[in-house]
Design a protein around this motif. Structure first.
Motif, PDB file in Angstrom:
ATOM      1  N   UNK A 148      -9.803  35.303 -47.962  1.00 47.29           N
ATOM      2  CA  UNK A 148      -9.251  34.011 -48.403  1.00 47.29           C
ATOM      3  C   UNK A 148      -8.608  34.154 -49.783  1.00 47.29           C
ATOM      4  N   UNK A 149      -9.245  34.941 -50.654  1.00 48.10           N
ATOM      5  CA  UNK A 149      -8.674  35.159 -51.988  1.00 48.10           C
ATOM      6  C   UNK A 149      -7.319  35.847 -51.894  1.00 48.10           C
ATOM      7  N   UNK A 150      -7.198  36.832 -51.002  1.00 42.71           N
ATOM      8  CA  UNK A 150      -5.919  37.537 -50.820  1.00 42.71           C
ATOM      9  C   UNK A 150      -4.853  36.593 -50.281  1.00 42.71           C
ATOM     10  N   UNK A 151      -5.233  35.728 -49.352  1.00 40.85           N
ATOM     11  CA  UNK A 151      -4.286  34.759 -48.792  1.00 40.85           C
ATOM     12  C   UNK A 151      -3.803  33.793 -49.865  1.00 40.85           C
ATOM     13  N   UNK A 152      -4.723  33.308 -50.685  1.00 39.25           N
ATOM     14  CA  UNK A 152      -4.351  32.377 -51.753  1.00 39.25           C
ATOM     15  C   UNK A 152      -3.477  33.057 -52.797  1.00 39.25           C
ATOM     16  N   UNK A 153      -3.868  34.270 -53.215  1.00 41.07           N
ATOM     17  CA  UNK A 153      -3.085  35.000 -54.220  1.00 41.07           C
ATOM     18  C   UNK A 153      -1.698  35.348 -53.692  1.00 41.07           C
ATOM     19  N   UNK A 154      -1.622  35.763 -52.427  1.00 35.87           N
ATOM     20  CA  UNK A 154      -0.326  36.084 -51.832  1.00 35.87           C
ATOM     21  C   UNK A 154       0.585  34.871 -51.757  1.00 35.87           C
ATOM     22  N   UNK A 155       0.008  33.714 -51.421  1.00 36.06           N
ATOM     23  CA  UNK A 155       0.801  32.478 -51.358  1.00 36.06           C
ATOM     24  C   UNK A 155       1.324  32.099 -52.743  1.00 36.06           C
ATOM     25  N   UNK A 156       0.466  32.210 -53.771  1.00 38.84           N
ATOM     26  CA  UNK A 156       0.895  31.912 -55.141  1.00 38.84           C
ATOM     27  C   UNK A 156       2.002  32.874 -55.579  1.00 38.84           C
ATOM     28  N   UNK A 157       1.885  34.137 -55.191  1.00 37.43           N
ATOM     29  CA  UNK A 157       2.902  35.146 -55.513  1.00 37.43           C
ATOM     30  C   UNK A 157       4.246  34.742 -54.895  1.00 37.43           C
ATOM     31  N   UNK A 158       4.230  34.310 -53.646  1.00 36.42           N
ATOM     32  CA  UNK A 158       5.465  33.911 -52.954  1.00 36.42           C
ATOM     33  C   UNK A 158       6.087  32.689 -53.626  1.00 36.42           C
ATOM     34  N   UNK A 159       5.274  31.673 -53.892  1.00 34.78           N
ATOM     35  CA  UNK A 159       5.783  30.433 -54.496  1.00 34.78           C
ATOM     36  C   UNK A 159       6.369  30.701 -55.883  1.00 34.78           C
ATOM     37  N   UNK A 160       5.662  31.496 -56.705  1.00 33.14           N
ATOM     38  CA  UNK A 160       6.137  31.781 -58.063  1.00 33.14           C
ATOM     39  C   UNK A 160       7.462  32.530 -58.043  1.00 33.14           C
TER      40      UNK A 160
END
Length: 387
Positions: free
Chosen positions: A86-98
């Motif tokens: 879940x942490x990887x999914x959240x971090x990856x999503x934040x990376x994409x949005x940023x």
């Protein structure tokens, strides 16, 4: 008693295959530092498109590196409490949005904040990759592929980005990063849910003494201070010896390829040879390559030194990380190593620059770099568990 080990055991059948885990580790770890690995091309585009001066460009990259390192601090809390997938999914999503928002940034302050968020997410992903690699059957091989993936993506980026910048500007880089992360995001489910040790295995593999853990952390810090200090000024060393910028630049580009070869060799060797022997040979070659730059090296001596230096850098790093992984497979020590690597990369050039200014030459830097490498060897050997 915590119920986490039971939770992990219950979820274990849902875990991905070793090959899928390896793919997740290598791909996520290759994408997150892409901007830093392609810094020369991105810096040139920032100067031409955004009209930024050297100071502001330097601040931007320092922010990226600092945020990736600072991701270590919150990870000390969430590594034990949050499902890594879940942490990887959240971090990856934040990376994409940023990165997507960076495309439309018009103000330097906004871009700086977005790059901080992107790097913080990337640093969190890197921590998950490092910690997951520690749980694999052959950590030295996994870390070798981890390094090789980063170098390969960096080399491809340096070849492709300048052409993309001509047609699409800086937005091409941010869009490409977002697209690559989007493609890799499904692999987040391949990470383990958390630290792999159960109660019984933890009893068989007790935590390493703090002294050994400290030796390992100091060993990797010394390794990176030595490397980053010498590598930052290796072009200046060649220039002072009368080697043209074109000739030295060509050999340094070839040295990047040797870096990929070094990491590949570590992956191929794996556990086939004693790690102590590989560490001794690698560090001896590293110190020798630094000392080859003493005096006024000829082009041939400069080329040999640069190639050997870059080869041993990436050959040794997976072995060092594997030594740390042997000490603690819960992820805590690998998390700390992320902060130490960033600190070493920042400290090395600063110390080297001041040493050169005070001495008026490169000899103290090179002797100090070789000595610090040998001190790192002693610390890494001292931190190892008995065979």
């Amino acid at each position: 008693m915590s119920t986490q080990p039971q939770t992990l055991t219950a979820e274990q059948p849902l875990s991905a295959s070793p090959l899928a885990l390896l793919a997740a580790i290598v791909l996520f770890a290759a994408i997150t530092p892409t901007l830093l690995m392609t810094a020369p091309a991105v810096a040139a585009q920032l100067a031409s498109q955004w009209q930024l001066g050297p100071a502001r460009i330097g601040d931007l990259f320092s922010t990226e590196l600092g945020a990736m390192s600072l991701a270590t601090l919150p990870a000390f809390w969430w590594l034990k409490r949050v499902d890594w997938r879940r942490a990887a999914l959240l971090a990856g999503t934040l990376f994409i949005v940023a990165n997507l928002l960076s495309i439309w940034a018009q103000d330097y302050g906004v871009l700086l904040a977005l790059r901080f968020c992107s790097a913080l997410a990337g640093g969190s992903l890197m921590i998950i990759c490092l910690s997951s690699a520690a749980s694999t059957a052959n950590p030295s091989r996994t870390y070798g592929l981890w390094v090789m993936g980063q170098l390969a993506v960096g080399a491809l980026g340096l070849g492709i980005l300048p052409r993309l910048f001509e047609h699409y500007g800086l937005a091409a880089c941010y869009l490409l990063l977002a697209l690559l992360m989007s493609l890799c995001l499904p692999l987040a489910r391949c990470f383990p849910p958390g630290a792999p040790l159960s109660d019984s295995s933890a009893a068989q593999a007790p935590a390493a003494p703090r002294g050994k853990a400290l030796c390992g952390i100091l060993g990797i810090l010394g390794f990176y201070i030595s490397l980053s200090g010498v590598w930052t000024f290796i072009g200046s060393i060649g220039a002072k010896a009368g080697i043209s910028a074109q000739a030295s630049g060509e050999w340094l580009a070839v040295a990047t390829v040797m870096g990929i070869v070094g990491a590949g060799c570590t992956s191929l060797i794996g556990n086939r040879l004693p790690r102590r022997l590989l560490l001794l040979l690698g560090y001896a070659l590293l110190a020798g390559s630094v000392l080859l730059l003493l005096g006024a090296p000829t082009l041939a001596r400069f080329a040999v030194a640069a190639l050997a230096f870059k080869f041993t850098w990436t050959f040794l790093l997976p072995l060092i990380l594997a030594c740390l992984a042997d000490l603690d497979r819960s992820g805590k020590l690998m998390n700390a190593s992320n902060l130490v690597i960033g600190g070493g990369l920042a400290i090395g050039p600063a110390l080297a620059g001041r040493l050169i200014e005070h001495s008026g030459g490169f000899q103290p830097l090179l002797i100090g770099g070789a000595g610090l490498a040998l001190l790192s060897l002693a610390l890494i050997l001292g931190c190892r568990r008995p065979s």
